[in-house]
Design a protein around this motif. Sequence first.
Motif, mmCIF file in Angstrom:
data_model
loop_
_atom_site.group_PDB
_atom_site.id
_atom_site.type_symbol
_atom_site.label_atom_id
_atom_site.label_comp_id
_atom_site.label_asym_id
_atom_site.label_seq_id
_atom_site.Cartn_x
_atom_site.Cartn_y
_atom_site.Cartn_z
ATOM 1 N N SER A 173 17.703 8.727 -1.560
ATOM 2 C CA SER A 173 18.960 8.026 -1.362
ATOM 3 C C SER A 173 18.722 6.696 -0.647
ATOM 4 N N GLY A 174 19.371 5.667 -1.126
ATOM 5 C CA GLY A 174 19.193 4.338 -0.555
ATOM 6 C C GLY A 174 18.193 3.512 -1.325
ATOM 7 N N PHE A 175 17.342 4.184 -2.106
ATOM 8 C CA PHE A 175 16.393 3.485 -2.983
ATOM 9 C C PHE A 175 16.759 3.766 -4.439
ATOM 10 N N ASP A 176 16.715 5.052 -4.810
ATOM 11 C CA ASP A 176 17.170 5.470 -6.144
ATOM 12 C C ASP A 176 16.639 4.565 -7.259
ATOM 13 N N MET A 194 0.847 -1.197 0.000
ATOM 14 C CA MET A 194 0.000 0.000 0.000
ATOM 15 C C MET A 194 0.884 1.250 0.000
ATOM 16 N N ALA A 195 0.636 2.132 -0.947
ATOM 17 C CA ALA A 195 1.463 3.329 -1.084
ATOM 18 C C ALA A 195 0.604 4.472 -1.615
ATOM 19 N N SER A 196 1.242 5.592 -1.854
ATOM 20 C CA SER A 196 0.551 6.708 -2.503
ATOM 21 C C SER A 196 1.248 6.987 -3.825
ATOM 22 N N THR A 197 0.536 7.618 -4.730
ATOM 23 C CA THR A 197 1.140 7.941 -6.020
ATOM 24 C C THR A 197 2.376 8.831 -5.859
ATOM 25 N N SER A 214 6.604 4.572 5.192
ATOM 26 C CA SER A 214 7.144 5.127 6.444
ATOM 27 C C SER A 214 8.314 6.073 6.162
ATOM 28 N N VAL A 215 9.121 5.728 5.173
ATOM 29 C CA VAL A 215 10.231 6.603 4.770
ATOM 30 C C VAL A 215 9.675 7.923 4.239
ATOM 31 N N TYR A 216 8.669 7.805 3.397
ATOM 32 C CA TYR A 216 7.994 8.975 2.806
ATOM 33 C C TYR A 216 7.387 9.842 3.897
ATOM 34 N N ALA A 217 6.692 9.225 4.856
ATOM 35 C CA ALA A 217 6.055 9.962 5.952
ATOM 36 C C ALA A 217 7.088 10.666 6.828
ATOM 37 N N ASP A 218 8.213 10.006 7.098
ATOM 38 C CA ASP A 218 9.265 10.613 7.914
ATOM 39 C C ASP A 218 9.781 11.908 7.287
ATOM 40 N N GLY A 219 9.763 11.968 5.973
ATOM 41 C CA GLY A 219 10.171 13.194 5.291
ATOM 42 C C GLY A 219 9.288 14.368 5.674
#
Length: 510
Positions: free
Chosen positions: A105-108, A92-95, A169-174
């Motif tokens: 960084s770390g995904f790229d 589950m994610a967002s567009t 969670s990475v996105y939200a932490d931003g």
Amino acid sequence: MNNFDWKKLQNGSDIRGVALEGVANESVNLTPQVANILGKAFVKWLEQKVGKSASDLTISVGRDSRLSGPELMQGVMEGISSIGSRVYDFAMASTPAMFVSTVTSGFDCDGAIMLTASHLPFNRNGLKFFTAQGGLEKKDISDILALAEKNEFEEAVAKGAIEQHDFISVYADGFVNKIRQAVNHPQHFEQPLQGLRIIVDAGNGAGGFYAQKVLAPLGADTTGSQFLEPDGTFPNHIPNPENKEAMASICQAVIANKADFGIIFDTDVDRGAAVDQFGKELNRNRLIALISAIVLREHPGSTIVTDSITSDGLTQFIEGELKGVHHRFKRGYKNVINESIRLNQEGQDSWLAIETSGHGAMKENYFLDDGAYLVSKLLIELAQSKLQGKSLPDLIATLKEPEESEEFRLKIGVPDFKSYGHEVIKKLQAFVSEQSDWTVVPNNYEGMRVSCRSSMEDGWFLLRLSLHDPVLPLNIESNVKGGVSQIATRLIAFFQDFESLDISAFFIQS
């Protein structure tokens, strides 16, 4: 897949299709098999685009809450893996998060795919594609579909790995870090939203994470948040900030819970809107005015690009009160974004591109239409306003809003609807020229906008051809009660001579 109509899946810069049975006269054309082939086609397109072989590519895949999402996503991932590319399964994610995975960084990730059909009915689904340069354009989608139609893909000797990652969670932490640093609360740096009750309505889409992973760590009281659990049947209301029932629901929730602020997202979180402490919508022209006030304080004189149906009052507010430039362009979120990018390339500062639908993209954020980013900018302002003893709506206190506003969708009943629609608009221009109190507004980028100057009308209307459908949308606004009806009555007299134009919308709404 012989005789399969791949081109029918294209919807501008997205792919959209029917993924589930259950709606009369809508046959399924987006299956796991089709998704599998589209995944392979994206890999081949990426090979050409970034100059890497399939085995060196990493592609992230996510989905919203639609019922068809898990199976379609599995089909996409298996297709990508089968020709050797690595897959990051974000579940589950967002567009917007999917794009962000290409620049984190770390995904790229070399590319990203989101399974979503935004606010469309439960039986629909689709694919949105991204690279680090942003969302794909219409031609890119045509090229991917052409590769899918050929279906000439070699299976890899070694399949690419499929790895699960909690990227939301990475996105939200931003956002958490951005809000903390921007508010810089003197007593509560870690929890700058402490003392604020902020409720979220995710409409059972993918946006529930915002309450749990952004607001809660920042100290907000999220009591009263609703429909956070993903449910692809969308049992409570359509997850769409433009939907009247959806907006009424979040407005009522704000009032009932005595909240300081309300947030509503669409299904895949690329759009958002808000509600102030009094239960009043911060949506459409009000949302544009609010974020424009913030942007123009940060970037004085910037051009704000909007779609064509924004109000005259918004123009007066942006240019008169905020001393910015309002560039009213075309409908379509990609249109306003690309126009803003073009202006910047030509040396004209433009820090915001936003549609009345809630699609808002900012120069500071890759021109990504991200509802969560837009809302986070508002929350920073909300927290700072509280520290200063002010209220967020104070920013738009002088915005002049229309007394009435309506949209009528006039259906065209001929196969060549585009030619017919353009002919209607051309004849309307001649009709307007005969009206002493109507004037065509200059700089129309689509359709025709007309200023109505009589004291009984005091407003405007815009007639344009829909981007994809056999429809002429007609937007009418007036600054006086009864003005919309006055303008509509005069237009009915013009439209009734067109036999292939269904004008019943006038009588349903009147």
